[in-house]
Design an enzyme around this catalytic site. Structure first.
Site, PDB file in Angstrom:
ATOM      1  N   SER A   1       0.868  -1.174   0.000  1.00  0.00           N
ATOM      2  CA  SER A   1       0.000   0.000   0.000  1.00  0.00           C
ATOM      3  C   SER A   1       0.905   1.225   0.000  1.00  0.00           C
ATOM      4  O   SER A   1       1.685   1.419   0.931  1.00  0.00           O
ATOM      5  CB  SER A   1      -0.892  -0.041   1.243  1.00  0.00           C
ATOM      6  OG  SER A   1      -1.609   1.161   1.367  1.00  0.00           O
TER       7      SER A   1
ATOM      8  N   LYS B   1      -1.216  -1.032  -4.294  1.00  0.00           N
ATOM      9  CA  LYS B   1      -2.369  -0.191  -3.938  1.00  0.00           C
ATOM     10  C   LYS B   1      -1.897   1.240  -3.785  1.00  0.00           C
ATOM     11  O   LYS B   1      -0.903   1.504  -3.108  1.00  0.00           O
ATOM     12  CB  LYS B   1      -2.978  -0.733  -2.636  1.00  0.00           C
ATOM     13  CG  LYS B   1      -4.007   0.149  -1.977  1.00  0.00           C
ATOM     14  CD  LYS B   1      -4.746  -0.624  -0.897  1.00  0.00           C
ATOM     15  CE  LYS B   1      -4.762   0.127   0.418  1.00  0.00           C
ATOM     16  NZ  LYS B   1      -5.480  -0.619   1.480  1.00  0.00           N
TER      17      LYS B   1
ATOM     18  N   LYS C   1      -2.813   5.081  -2.603  1.00  0.00           N
ATOM     19  CA  LYS C   1      -3.726   5.945  -1.865  1.00  0.00           C
ATOM     20  C   LYS C   1      -4.055   7.135  -2.762  1.00  0.00           C
ATOM     21  O   LYS C   1      -3.149   7.714  -3.374  1.00  0.00           O
ATOM     22  CB  LYS C   1      -3.060   6.426  -0.580  1.00  0.00           C
ATOM     23  CG  LYS C   1      -2.840   5.309   0.430  1.00  0.00           C
ATOM     24  CD  LYS C   1      -4.158   4.842   1.016  1.00  0.00           C
ATOM     25  CE  LYS C   1      -3.929   3.852   2.144  1.00  0.00           C
ATOM     26  NZ  LYS C   1      -5.201   3.372   2.710  1.00  0.00           N
TER      27      LYS C   1
ATOM     28  N   ASP D   1      -7.067   3.256  -3.145  1.00  0.00           N
ATOM     29  CA  ASP D   1      -7.788   3.338  -1.864  1.00  0.00           C
ATOM     30  C   ASP D   1      -7.953   4.813  -1.511  1.00  0.00           C
ATOM     31  O   ASP D   1      -6.965   5.537  -1.373  1.00  0.00           O
ATOM     32  CB  ASP D   1      -6.992   2.614  -0.770  1.00  0.00           C
ATOM     33  CG  ASP D   1      -7.714   2.582   0.580  1.00  0.00           C
ATOM     34  OD1 ASP D   1      -8.826   3.143   0.690  1.00  0.00           O
ATOM     35  OD2 ASP D   1      -7.161   1.984   1.531  1.00  0.00           O
TER      36      ASP D   1
ATOM     37  N   GLU E   1     -10.999   0.996  -3.346  1.00  0.00           N
ATOM     38  CA  GLU E   1     -11.337   0.754  -1.940  1.00  0.00           C
ATOM     39  C   GLU E   1     -11.923   2.006  -1.295  1.00  0.00           C
ATOM     40  O   GLU E   1     -11.362   3.094  -1.409  1.00  0.00           O
ATOM     41  CB  GLU E   1     -10.049   0.318  -1.225  1.00  0.00           C
ATOM     42  CG  GLU E   1     -10.221  -0.117   0.223  1.00  0.00           C
ATOM     43  CD  GLU E   1      -8.908  -0.686   0.784  1.00  0.00           C
ATOM     44  OE1 GLU E   1      -8.075  -1.203   0.009  1.00  0.00           O
ATOM     45  OE2 GLU E   1      -8.709  -0.603   2.001  1.00  0.00           O
TER      46      GLU E   1
ATOM     47  N   ASP F   1     -13.729  -1.232   3.096  1.00  0.00           N
ATOM     48  CA  ASP F   1     -12.818  -1.376   4.243  1.00  0.00           C
ATOM     49  C   ASP F   1     -13.547  -0.803   5.463  1.00  0.00           C
ATOM     50  O   ASP F   1     -14.245  -1.537   6.182  1.00  0.00           O
ATOM     51  CB  ASP F   1     -11.503  -0.636   3.909  1.00  0.00           C
ATOM     52  CG  ASP F   1     -10.514  -0.549   5.055  1.00  0.00           C
ATOM     53  OD1 ASP F   1     -10.830  -0.978   6.166  1.00  0.00           O
ATOM     54  OD2 ASP F   1      -9.389  -0.022   4.848  1.00  0.00           O
TER      55      ASP F   1
ATOM     56  N   LYS G   1      -9.904  -6.463   8.147  1.00  0.00           N
ATOM     57  CA  LYS G   1      -8.872  -6.154   9.140  1.00  0.00           C
ATOM     58  C   LYS G   1      -9.438  -6.630  10.464  1.00  0.00           C
ATOM     59  O   LYS G   1     -10.468  -6.109  10.911  1.00  0.00           O
ATOM     60  CB  LYS G   1      -8.618  -4.647   9.205  1.00  0.00           C
ATOM     61  CG  LYS G   1      -8.007  -4.050   7.949  1.00  0.00           C
ATOM     62  CD  LYS G   1      -7.851  -2.544   8.085  1.00  0.00           C
ATOM     63  CE  LYS G   1      -7.276  -1.949   6.812  1.00  0.00           C
ATOM     64  NZ  LYS G   1      -7.252  -0.467   6.850  1.00  0.00           N
TER      65      LYS G   1
ATOM     66  N   GLY H   1      -4.041  -3.939   6.240  1.00  0.00           N
ATOM     67  CA  GLY H   1      -3.028  -3.670   7.255  1.00  0.00           C
ATOM     68  C   GLY H   1      -3.275  -2.333   7.916  1.00  0.00           C
ATOM     69  O   GLY H   1      -4.000  -1.486   7.376  1.00  0.00           O
TER      70      GLY H   1
HETATM   71  O1  OSB Z   1      -7.081   2.052   4.488  1.00  0.00           O
HETATM   72  O2  OSB Z   1      -6.017   0.246   4.400  1.00  0.00           O
HETATM   73  C1  OSB Z   1      -6.094   1.410   4.772  1.00  0.00           C
HETATM   74  C2  OSB Z   1      -2.840   2.487   6.506  1.00  0.00           C
HETATM   75  C3  OSB Z   1      -3.341   3.368   7.436  1.00  0.00           C
HETATM   76  C4  OSB Z   1      -4.695   3.594   7.472  1.00  0.00           C
HETATM   77  C5  OSB Z   1      -5.548   2.967   6.596  1.00  0.00           C
HETATM   78  C6  OSB Z   1      -5.054   2.071   5.650  1.00  0.00           C
HETATM   79  C7  OSB Z   1      -3.665   1.840   5.602  1.00  0.00           C
HETATM   80  C8  OSB Z   1      -3.007   0.990   4.636  1.00  0.00           C
HETATM   81  C9  OSB Z   1      -1.653   0.438   5.052  1.00  0.00           C
HETATM   82  O3  OSB Z   1      -3.424   0.818   3.509  1.00  0.00           O
HETATM   83  C10 OSB Z   1      -1.518  -1.030   4.937  1.00  0.00           C
HETATM   84  C11 OSB Z   1      -0.260  -1.520   5.592  1.00  0.00           C
HETATM   85  O4  OSB Z   1      -0.261  -1.814   6.805  1.00  0.00           O
HETATM   86  O5  OSB Z   1       0.755  -1.622   4.905  1.00  0.00           O
HETATM   87 MG    MG Z   2      -8.344   1.008   3.242  1.00  0.00          MG
END
Ligand code: OSB
Ligand code: MG
Length: 375
Positions: free
Chosen positions: A138, A164, A166, A192, A217, A242, A266, A294
């Site tokens: 991510s 992924k 952001k 995401d 996402e 999510d 999660k 995660g």
């Molecule tokens: O939305 O999945 C998410 C990290 C912080 C807050 C929200 C998210 C995330 C990640 C990180 O996508 C995933 C990771 O632990 O590598």
């Molecule tokens: Mg997410």
């Protein structure tokens, strides 16, 4: 019978190697909240409460979870006998709203203690069937499309099986396009948004349909299902939920409404492993793929995620990077690693979490501790 006699709460600071930016905020120094549970026979288990320091992802925070565990969660567990860890979550849900990350931390700790006691790897106790899981990365929001494309190229070269990105308004179409051009048409890409859009952005988001994303996402509000259903009708790209999926019931609602076609599970967000298993089973029955997300966990929370991701319904790569991507040094040995073809081994050669917890290093990093005991 499992009877937890003591829970030690600790907070540590673990600086991320690089700040991680999502649409709702940036995380730099990760405050890590660990629990160590001990049962009447002396078996112990570690777990991690995945809340952040601010409510930028869910209403939970480190401080509210600390309070909730101390005041309401631990009294329902400490000194009570459970014949199976599945019995814990219903006890925590009775007349007790929310605080899912606090509940999850304790519930998952009981599973770890149960695995230790049974001499079983956690993954097996949960019903896991794989010995390796697929890893995805991510990537946080970057300064420019080019900077993001470089990171994505590197990730693909390292072997990650899913990338992924952001996104947020102003850092979406151009960013995803740059990455798609750098990686080529077949690279497994997704985005995401962490709630950065509204239904008014539906036409804008539909421009992502041309970019071959495996899924998008949580584009809309963190607790929404109905508007996601409307958006899904207007998008070809599958929506993955999510934040909105906090229970098996919400996953059922998602399926009924057509609010999404994939679920990011999660365990911390849904109240622990029993709830995760219920969502997994429901989605599997409906042919809805799930994968394990995660929360920038330390190696302890990561162990829990890896174990869960070994279940058969987890058919897409998780957000599970090796320790070295997040930390200069993790708090477990061996650290989490990934093979050159993007696989992470599920530790099956020993009971419990499958990694050693570096207690000396945890002691050095701890900034507060509280010991809760059965009364
Ligand atoms: O939305 O999945 C998410 C990290 C912080 C807050 C929200 C998210 C995330 C990640 C990180 O996508 C995933 C990771 O632990 O590598
Ligand atoms: Mg997410």
């Amino acid at each position: 019978m499992i009877q937890i006699e003591e829970i030690v709460l600790r907070e540590l600071r673990l600086p991320l190697r690089e700040p991680f930016r999502i649409s709702s905020g940036v995380i730099t120094d990760r405050r890590i909240f660990l629990l160590q549970l001990r049962d009447a026979d002396g078996s112990t288990g570690w777990s991690e409460c995945v809340a952040f320091d601010r409510p930028i992802y869910s209403p939970d925070t480190i401080d509210t979870a600390w309070l909730a565990i101390t005041e309401w969660v631990s009294p329902r567990v400490l000194g009570h006998a459970f014949s199976h860890p599945c019995e814990v979550f219903p006890v925590l849900e009775r007349d007790f709203r929310g605080h899912l990350m606090a509940k999850a931390a304790v519930e998952m700790g009981v599973w770890v203690v149960a695995a230790e006691r049974a001499g079983t790897p956690l993954a097996r106790l949960l019903g896991g069937t794989r010995s390796q899981i697929e890893a995805g990365i991510s990537l946080g929001i970057e300064q420019s499309p080019e900077a993001l494309a470089r990171k994505a190229e590197l990730a693909l070269a390292q072997g990650y099986r899913k990338v992924k990105l952001k996104i947020e308004p102003g850092a979406d179409i151009a960013y995803v396009t740059a990455v798609r051009e750098a990686l080529g048409p077949d690279a497994p890409l997704m985005a995401d948004a962490n709630n950065a859009y509204t239904l008014a952005d539906a036409d804008h988001l539909a421009r992502l349909d041309g970019l071959g994303l495996i899924m998008i996402e949580q584009p809309l509000a963190w607790d929404d299902l109905v508007q996601h259903a409307e958006l899904q009708r207007r998008l070809a790209t599958p929506i993955c939920l999510d934040e909105s999926i906090t229970s098996r019931d919400r996953a059922h609602d998602m399926i009924t409404l057509g609010a999404g076609r994939v679920v990011n599970v999660k365990p911390g967000r849904v109240g622990g492993f029993a709830s995760s298993l219920a969502i997994h089973d429901l989605c599997r029955m409906h042919g809805v793929p799930v994968w394990c997300g995660g929360m920038l966990e330390s190696g302890i929370g990561r162990a829990a995620n890896v174990a869960l991701a070994s279940l058969p319904g987890f058919t897409k790569p998780g957000d599970v990077s090796p320790s070295a991507r997040y930390w200069a040094r993790d708090i477990v040995t061996p650290e989490w690693t990934m093979s050159a073809d993007g696989m992470v081994d599920v530790p099956l050669d020993r009971p419990g979490l499958g990694v050693d917890v570096d207690v000396g290093r945890i002691d050095d990093l701890t900034v507060r501790t509280s010991v809760l005991r059965a009364r």
